[in-house]
Design a protein around this motif. Sequence first.
Motif, PDB file in Angstrom:
ATOM      1  N   THR A  17      -5.492   6.189 -45.392  1.00 31.47           N
ATOM      2  CA  THR A  17      -5.466   5.834 -43.968  1.00 31.47           C
ATOM      3  C   THR A  17      -4.593   4.623 -43.654  1.00 31.47           C
ATOM      4  N   LYS A  18      -4.252   3.829 -44.653  1.00 33.04           N
ATOM      5  CA  LYS A  18      -3.511   2.590 -44.404  1.00 33.04           C
ATOM      6  C   LYS A  18      -2.293   2.466 -45.311  1.00 33.04           C
ATOM      7  N   ALA A  19      -1.663   3.577 -45.586  1.00 35.37           N
ATOM      8  CA  ALA A  19      -0.507   3.568 -46.493  1.00 35.37           C
ATOM      9  C   ALA A  19       0.634   2.720 -45.956  1.00 35.37           C
ATOM     10  N   ASP A  20       0.928   2.816 -44.656  1.00 37.98           N
ATOM     11  CA  ASP A  20       2.042   2.053 -44.093  1.00 37.98           C
ATOM     12  C   ASP A  20       1.815   0.555 -44.290  1.00 37.98           C
ATOM     13  N   GLU A  21       0.591   0.121 -43.997  1.00 36.88           N
ATOM     14  CA  GLU A  21       0.279  -1.302 -44.131  1.00 36.88           C
ATOM     15  C   GLU A  21       0.329  -1.745 -45.598  1.00 36.88           C
ATOM     16  N   LEU A  22      -0.226  -0.921 -46.487  1.00 44.34           N
ATOM     17  CA  LEU A  22      -0.256  -1.283 -47.900  1.00 44.34           C
ATOM     18  C   LEU A  22       1.138  -1.303 -48.509  1.00 44.34           C
ATOM     19  N   LEU A  23       1.977  -0.370 -48.133  1.00 46.07           N
ATOM     20  CA  LEU A  23       3.345  -0.368 -48.646  1.00 46.07           C
ATOM     21  C   LEU A  23       4.149  -1.538 -48.088  1.00 46.07           C
ATOM     22  N   PHE A  24       3.883  -1.910 -46.835  1.00 47.36           N
ATOM     23  CA  PHE A  24       4.517  -3.103 -46.280  1.00 47.36           C
ATOM     24  C   PHE A  24       4.084  -4.345 -47.065  1.00 47.36           C
ATOM     25  N   MET A  25       2.787  -4.444 -47.375  1.00 47.54           N
ATOM     26  CA  MET A  25       2.292  -5.581 -48.148  1.00 47.54           C
ATOM     27  C   MET A  25       2.859  -5.579 -49.566  1.00 47.54           C
ATOM     28  N   GLN A  26       3.014  -4.407 -50.143  1.00 45.49           N
ATOM     29  CA  GLN A  26       3.635  -4.318 -51.467  1.00 45.49           C
ATOM     30  C   GLN A  26       5.034  -4.925 -51.444  1.00 45.49           C
ATOM     31  N   ARG A  27       5.774  -4.618 -50.384  1.00 42.66           N
ATOM     32  CA  ARG A  27       7.121  -5.149 -50.268  1.00 42.66           C
ATOM     33  C   ARG A  27       7.099  -6.667 -50.070  1.00 42.66           C
ATOM     34  N   CYS A  28       6.175  -7.135 -49.231  1.00 43.51           N
ATOM     35  CA  CYS A  28       6.086  -8.583 -48.973  1.00 43.51           C
ATOM     36  C   CYS A  28       5.706  -9.356 -50.237  1.00 43.51           C
ATOM     37  N   ILE A  29       4.773  -8.809 -51.004  1.00 47.71           N
ATOM     38  CA  ILE A  29       4.351  -9.483 -52.239  1.00 47.71           C
ATOM     39  C   ILE A  29       5.507  -9.533 -53.234  1.00 47.71           C
ATOM     40  N   GLY A  30       6.259  -8.438 -53.333  1.00 48.33           N
ATOM     41  CA  GLY A  30       7.416  -8.435 -54.222  1.00 48.33           C
ATOM     42  C   GLY A  30       8.464  -9.437 -53.792  1.00 48.33           C
ATOM     43  N   GLU A  31       8.738  -9.518 -52.484  1.00 43.49           N
ATOM     44  CA  GLU A  31       9.733 -10.466 -51.982  1.00 43.49           C
ATOM     45  C   GLU A  31       9.290 -11.909 -52.167  1.00 43.49           C
ATOM     46  N   ALA A  32       7.953 -12.134 -52.202  1.00 42.37           N
ATOM     47  CA  ALA A  32       7.436 -13.483 -52.415  1.00 42.37           C
ATOM     48  C   ALA A  32       7.387 -13.860 -53.888  1.00 42.37           C
ATOM     49  N   GLY A  33       7.704 -12.911 -54.755  1.00 42.88           N
ATOM     50  CA  GLY A  33       7.757 -13.221 -56.181  1.00 42.88           C
ATOM     51  C   GLY A  33       6.598 -12.695 -56.983  1.00 42.88           C
ATOM     52  N   GLY A  34       5.755 -11.847 -56.376  1.00 41.76           N
ATOM     53  CA  GLY A  34       4.620 -11.309 -57.102  1.00 41.76           C
ATOM     54  C   GLY A  34       4.888  -9.928 -57.660  1.00 41.76           C
ATOM     55  N   VAL A  35       4.066  -9.541 -58.614  1.00 45.41           N
ATOM     56  CA  VAL A  35       4.105  -8.192 -59.178  1.00 45.41           C
ATOM     57  C   VAL A  35       2.874  -7.457 -58.663  1.00 45.41           C
ATOM     58  N   ILE A  36       3.068  -6.304 -58.048  1.00 47.86           N
ATOM     59  CA  ILE A  36       1.971  -5.615 -57.381  1.00 47.86           C
ATOM     60  C   ILE A  36       1.234  -4.684 -58.332  1.00 47.86           C
ATOM     61  N   VAL A  37      -0.072  -4.654 -58.214  1.00 47.71           N
ATOM     62  CA  VAL A  37      -0.932  -3.702 -58.917  1.00 47.71           C
ATOM     63  C   VAL A  37      -1.809  -3.063 -57.841  1.00 47.71           C
ATOM     64  N   MET A  38      -1.646  -1.773 -57.613  1.00 48.12           N
ATOM     65  CA  MET A  38      -2.345  -1.101 -56.523  1.00 48.12           C
ATOM     66  C   MET A  38      -3.659  -0.485 -57.000  1.00 48.12           C
ATOM     67  N   MET A  39      -4.723  -0.650 -56.174  1.00 54.80           N
ATOM     68  CA  MET A  39      -5.984   0.043 -56.389  1.00 54.80           C
ATOM     69  C   MET A  39      -6.313   0.824 -55.129  1.00 54.80           C
ATOM     70  N   ASP A  40      -6.490   2.120 -55.270  1.00 55.12           N
ATOM     71  CA  ASP A  40      -6.791   2.966 -54.119  1.00 55.12           C
ATOM     72  C   ASP A  40      -8.288   3.233 -54.046  1.00 55.12           C
ATOM     73  N   ILE A  41      -8.889   2.945 -52.894  1.00 52.16           N
ATOM     74  CA  ILE A  41     -10.318   3.167 -52.697  1.00 52.16           C
ATOM     75  C   ILE A  41     -10.578   4.268 -51.674  1.00 52.16           C
ATOM     76  N   SER A  42      -9.594   5.140 -51.473  1.00 52.56           N
ATOM     77  CA  SER A  42      -9.793   6.293 -50.600  1.00 52.56           C
ATOM     78  C   SER A  42     -10.919   7.163 -51.154  1.00 52.56           C
ATOM     79  N   VAL A  43     -11.580   7.886 -50.270  1.00 50.59           N
ATOM     80  CA  VAL A  43     -12.629   8.804 -50.713  1.00 50.59           C
ATOM     81  C   VAL A  43     -12.198  10.255 -50.487  1.00 50.59           C
ATOM     82  N   LEU A  44     -11.810  10.591 -49.277  1.00 48.55           N
ATOM     83  CA  LEU A  44     -11.507  11.987 -48.958  1.00 48.55           C
ATOM     84  C   LEU A  44     -10.057  12.355 -49.224  1.00 48.55           C
TER      85      LEU A  44
END
Length: 421
Positions: A17-44
């Motif tokens: 439900t929030k892929a756009d927001e999460l992918l935007f945050m992934q990009r922001c974290i990478g640009e800030a110098g972080g390495v992203i590790v994603m955890m998905d808590i979707s159910v359906l």
Amino acid sequence: MTNRSRPRILLIGTGDTKADELLFMQRCIGEAGGVIVMMDISVLGDPPYKAAHDKHAVAAAADKTIEAVIASGDENSSMTLMALGASRLTRRLCDDGEIDGMITIGGTMGTDLALDVALGLPLGFPKLIVSTIAFSHLIPPERIAADLMMILWAGGLYGLNGTCKAVLSQACGAIVGASRSAIRPRPQRPIVALTSLGKSCLSYMVELKPQLEARGYEVVVFHTTGMGGRAMESIAAQGGFAAVLDLSLQEVANQLMGSVVNSGADRLMNAGRHGIPQIVAPGAIDMVDFPAWLPVPAELADRPFHAHNRLLASATSGPEDRRRIARAIAAKLAEATAPIAFVLPTGGIQQWDQEGEPLHDPEGLRAFVAEMRAAIRAPVELHVINDHINERGFVEKVLAIFDRWVADAVVPAGKVAVERI
């Protein structure tokens, strides 16, 4: 060990439900110098990206399959199970040194899960929640981790926009910066928790803190205005103290009297549950706090009143309420599994209850003292003294009990630094 230049950030969210927001945050974290590790808590549904830790792994950490999670009842039961799995999995990643910080995003459902995840992480591990209900009274105090960072997800109900991008980018920069610079607690001396209500209302800490430090302890003072007591309880629940000097119990009284300035129903419970010895005193239990910018609550309208500042005001509780508070304190202490000493200063319990001060109420004090003496039962030690809580005799009594417990190995001995010549 944290990678100071490229911290690994766990990003938790519902990717269906929030892929756009999460992918935007992934990009922001990478640009800030972080390495992203994603955890998905979707159910359906499923996210349009591959998460390092998918919903099946989260469900498995809760000893369930995702099918069992879906079949558990409704969205509440399903997300409660996912919260259990996410908490366990995140703590495992933290303990194994695979992540350096955690950030989550959500509305009420995602925030509910995120609060459990944050509570399961140790003090000093960077944790940030981006939430549509940040700072809301919907969040009970007992669910807030001691060092949790939160930011309001403004404009974040449905999809990306300029307003929510501003918030999400700040949050991403904040978690990367915190993970890069955080210093985890590594105490060299046993830690003693000390509660107080500022210095003008309760002044014993001015003498107690240096005395305890001279004995070889690190002293952490908590300001009991709601979140201070919550922080102390959160750390006590993790076994983080050698001893607790819980001498300001105003938050217990506030919770019992329905004030929003409280630390939750488990206030005065966690040290005892985890075998931590406590010296307890009833500092400021006669004061009921409320926001100074609101009218005085109707049930306190005829009681002595003191406005501390433009944010916080207090009125005194009546004699019968103080008897009820005394019984509640005694009941909490009775559940402890470690030694407790209760020091009862009959001369007064906060600065403004003395003669000539705005909250002077000798009848109420007498009612509380009498009920407290009757309610305390062994094995809790009861020490009745004639002093006011802000007088030297109170400090001397607390230190005498503490020193006896150290001599008897109830409290571990302090580590006094040896001066090298």
